[in-house]
Design an enzyme around this catalytic site. Sequence first.
Site, PDB file in Angstrom:
ATOM      1  N   GLY A  61       0.428  -1.553  -1.720  1.00 13.79           N
ATOM      2  CA  GLY A  61       0.819  -2.800  -1.072  1.00 13.79           C
ATOM      3  C   GLY A  61       0.539  -2.883   0.415  1.00 13.79           C
ATOM      4  O   GLY A  61       1.222  -3.609   1.132  1.00 13.79           O
ATOM      5  N   ASN A  92      -1.970  -4.307   1.931  1.00 14.53           N
ATOM      6  CA  ASN A  92      -2.345  -5.693   2.252  1.00 14.53           C
ATOM      7  C   ASN A  92      -1.120  -6.606   2.219  1.00 14.53           C
ATOM      8  O   ASN A  92      -0.981  -7.498   3.067  1.00 14.53           O
ATOM      9  CB  ASN A  92      -3.411  -6.202   1.265  1.00 14.53           C
ATOM     10  CG  ASN A  92      -4.803  -5.775   1.665  1.00 14.53           C
ATOM     11  OD1 ASN A  92      -5.321  -6.212   2.678  1.00 14.53           O
ATOM     12  ND2 ASN A  92      -5.418  -4.897   0.874  1.00 14.53           N
ATOM     13  N   MET A 125      -3.848  -5.599 -10.123  1.00 10.70           N
ATOM     14  CA  MET A 125      -4.908  -5.064 -10.985  1.00 10.70           C
ATOM     15  C   MET A 125      -4.862  -5.592 -12.420  1.00 10.70           C
ATOM     16  O   MET A 125      -5.376  -4.946 -13.324  1.00 10.70           O
ATOM     17  CB  MET A 125      -4.861  -3.531 -10.972  1.00 10.70           C
ATOM     18  CG  MET A 125      -5.013  -2.920  -9.580  1.00 10.70           C
ATOM     19  SD  MET A 125      -6.491  -3.467  -8.695  1.00 10.70           S
ATOM     20  CE  MET A 125      -7.739  -2.523  -9.544  1.00 10.70           C
ATOM     21  N   ILE A 167      -6.019  -8.737 -14.908  1.00 11.81           N
ATOM     22  CA  ILE A 167      -6.853  -9.942 -14.980  1.00 11.81           C
ATOM     23  C   ILE A 167      -5.966 -11.107 -15.404  1.00 11.81           C
ATOM     24  O   ILE A 167      -5.164 -10.982 -16.330  1.00 11.81           O
ATOM     25  CB  ILE A 167      -8.004  -9.716 -15.988  1.00 11.81           C
ATOM     26  CG1 ILE A 167      -8.992  -8.700 -15.409  1.00 11.81           C
ATOM     27  CG2 ILE A 167      -8.686 -11.033 -16.331  1.00 11.81           C
ATOM     28  CD1 ILE A 167     -10.089  -8.289 -16.360  1.00 11.81           C
ATOM     29  N   LEU A 168      -6.090 -12.217 -14.690  1.00 17.08           N
ATOM     30  CA  LEU A 168      -5.328 -13.420 -15.043  1.00 17.08           C
ATOM     31  C   LEU A 168      -6.231 -14.339 -15.865  1.00 17.08           C
ATOM     32  O   LEU A 168      -7.399 -14.546 -15.528  1.00 17.08           O
ATOM     33  CB  LEU A 168      -4.854 -14.127 -13.776  1.00 17.08           C
ATOM     34  CG  LEU A 168      -3.849 -13.317 -12.940  1.00 17.08           C
ATOM     35  CD1 LEU A 168      -3.634 -13.949 -11.574  1.00 17.08           C
ATOM     36  CD2 LEU A 168      -2.516 -13.164 -13.682  1.00 17.08           C
ATOM     37  N   ASN A 205      -7.233 -14.164  -3.526  1.00 14.89           N
ATOM     38  CA  ASN A 205      -7.364 -12.741  -3.835  1.00 14.89           C
ATOM     39  C   ASN A 205      -8.193 -12.071  -2.753  1.00 14.89           C
ATOM     40  O   ASN A 205      -9.076 -12.702  -2.167  1.00 14.89           O
ATOM     41  CB  ASN A 205      -8.060 -12.559  -5.190  1.00 14.89           C
ATOM     42  CG  ASN A 205      -8.196 -11.096  -5.581  1.00 14.89           C
ATOM     43  OD1 ASN A 205      -7.283 -10.291  -5.373  1.00 14.89           O
ATOM     44  ND2 ASN A 205      -9.335 -10.730  -6.147  1.00 14.89           N
ATOM     45  N   HIS A 221     -10.843  -8.947  -2.351  1.00 13.12           N
ATOM     46  CA  HIS A 221     -11.679  -8.074  -3.184  1.00 13.12           C
ATOM     47  C   HIS A 221     -12.518  -7.191  -2.256  1.00 13.12           C
ATOM     48  O   HIS A 221     -13.120  -7.695  -1.302  1.00 13.12           O
ATOM     49  CB  HIS A 221     -12.585  -8.931  -4.075  1.00 13.12           C
ATOM     50  CG  HIS A 221     -13.420  -8.103  -5.001  1.00 13.12           C
ATOM     51  ND1 HIS A 221     -12.880  -7.473  -6.103  1.00 13.12           N
ATOM     52  CD2 HIS A 221     -14.732  -7.782  -4.987  1.00 13.12           C
ATOM     53  CE1 HIS A 221     -13.839  -6.799  -6.723  1.00 13.12           C
ATOM     54  NE2 HIS A 221     -14.975  -6.963  -6.066  1.00 13.12           N
ATOM     55  N   SER A 262     -13.875  -9.473   0.806  1.00 17.82           N
ATOM     56  CA  SER A 262     -13.911 -10.934   0.693  1.00 17.82           C
ATOM     57  C   SER A 262     -12.532 -11.437   0.281  1.00 17.82           C
ATOM     58  O   SER A 262     -11.874 -10.820  -0.560  1.00 17.82           O
ATOM     59  CB  SER A 262     -14.893 -11.371  -0.404  1.00 17.82           C
ATOM     60  OG  SER A 262     -16.155 -10.773  -0.237  1.00 17.82           O
ATOM     61  N   ASP A 318     -13.127 -12.496 -10.100  1.00 16.26           N
ATOM     62  CA  ASP A 318     -13.666 -12.333  -8.737  1.00 16.26           C
ATOM     63  C   ASP A 318     -14.763 -13.352  -8.429  1.00 16.26           C
ATOM     64  O   ASP A 318     -15.775 -13.030  -7.800  1.00 16.26           O
ATOM     65  CB  ASP A 318     -14.213 -10.904  -8.548  1.00 16.26           C
ATOM     66  CG  ASP A 318     -13.134  -9.849  -8.721  1.00 16.26           C
ATOM     67  OD1 ASP A 318     -11.966 -10.137  -8.393  1.00 16.26           O
ATOM     68  OD2 ASP A 318     -13.446  -8.736  -9.183  1.00 16.26           O
TER      69      ASP A 318
HETATM   70  C1  GRF Z   1      -7.499  -2.987  -1.722  1.00 20.58           C
HETATM   71  O1  GRF Z   1      -8.706  -2.360  -1.380  1.00 20.58           O
HETATM   72  C2  GRF Z   1      -7.807  -4.230  -2.478  1.00 20.58           C
HETATM   73  O2  GRF Z   1      -8.881  -4.938  -1.990  1.00 20.58           O
HETATM   74  C3  GRF Z   1      -8.123  -3.627  -3.814  1.00 20.58           C
HETATM   75  O3  GRF Z   1      -7.136  -2.640  -4.004  1.00 20.58           O
HETATM   76  C4  GRF Z   1      -6.724  -2.163  -2.738  1.00 20.58           C
HETATM   77  C5  GRF Z   1      -5.255  -2.369  -2.669  1.00 20.58           C
HETATM   78  O4  GRF Z   1      -4.692  -1.797  -1.561  1.00 20.58           O
HETATM   79  N1  GRF Z   1      -8.210  -4.589  -4.850  1.00 20.58           N
HETATM   80  P1  GRF Z   1      -3.181  -2.121  -1.161  1.00 20.58           P
HETATM   81  O5  GRF Z   1      -2.332  -2.032  -2.432  1.00 20.58           O
HETATM   82  O6  GRF Z   1      -3.143  -3.474  -0.549  1.00 20.58           O
HETATM   83  O7  GRF Z   1      -2.822  -1.019  -0.212  1.00 20.58           O
END
Ligand code: GRF
Length: 192
Positions: free
Chosen positions: A13, A15, A92, A94-95, A109, A111, A138, A147
């Site tokens: 988490g 991000n 992680m 897929i929706l 999202n 990616h 992105s 994606d």
């Molecule tokens: C990030 O690189 C994101 O783009 C990818 O998984 C990673 C997740 O990192 N899909 P975090 O959980 O936000 O630390």
Amino acid sequence: MTPRVAILISGGGSNMVTLVKAMQSGEIDATPLVVISNVATAGGLRKARELEVQPISIDHRPYKGDRAAFEADLHDYLLKFEVDIICLAGFMRILTPEFTNKWDGKVLNIHPSLLPKYKGLNTHQRAIDAGDTHGGCSVHLVTGALDDGPVLGQTAVPILPNDTADDLAARVLIEEHKLYPKVLAKFVKSHG
Ligand code: GRF
């Protein structure tokens, strides 16, 4: 009223943390209401609690592959929290189009590739193997195809000689943490 944001995660988490902090500091004019993880042990749930954002776990495993049932419960939570915008941040699962159609234009999202290159998994290794000069990240709108939605922002990161996928992932992640808040802030402004 500022938009109400749910952040969906599956892991650490990082991000999510940058998005929540940017909302809490006023850099993004939006309210982080809830962090939902499909993995009960995701480290991001604890971080959400520390940031005083409601953590919720909807473990996908008991649904035994019944995506419709999982998504119905996810949808109910999002309605209950009166969510306006959903940010996928290392989510992680897929929706399906059935779900994304209900939230059309409201799901973002991040990616870890320069879309449209390298949809799906193992993006960094695939960029290295292809001999690309740059990897990157992105932020895009989520549609029913994986994606694939319109790209709202991108950052390129040079691939250095002898980079492993982990080296590149670490440098891209630093850029993800800058890009996602910037794009969300702009998205909120243009959809206010
Ligand atoms: C990030 O690189 C994101 O783009 C990818 O998984 C990673 C997740 O990192 N899909 P975090 O959980 O936000 O630390």
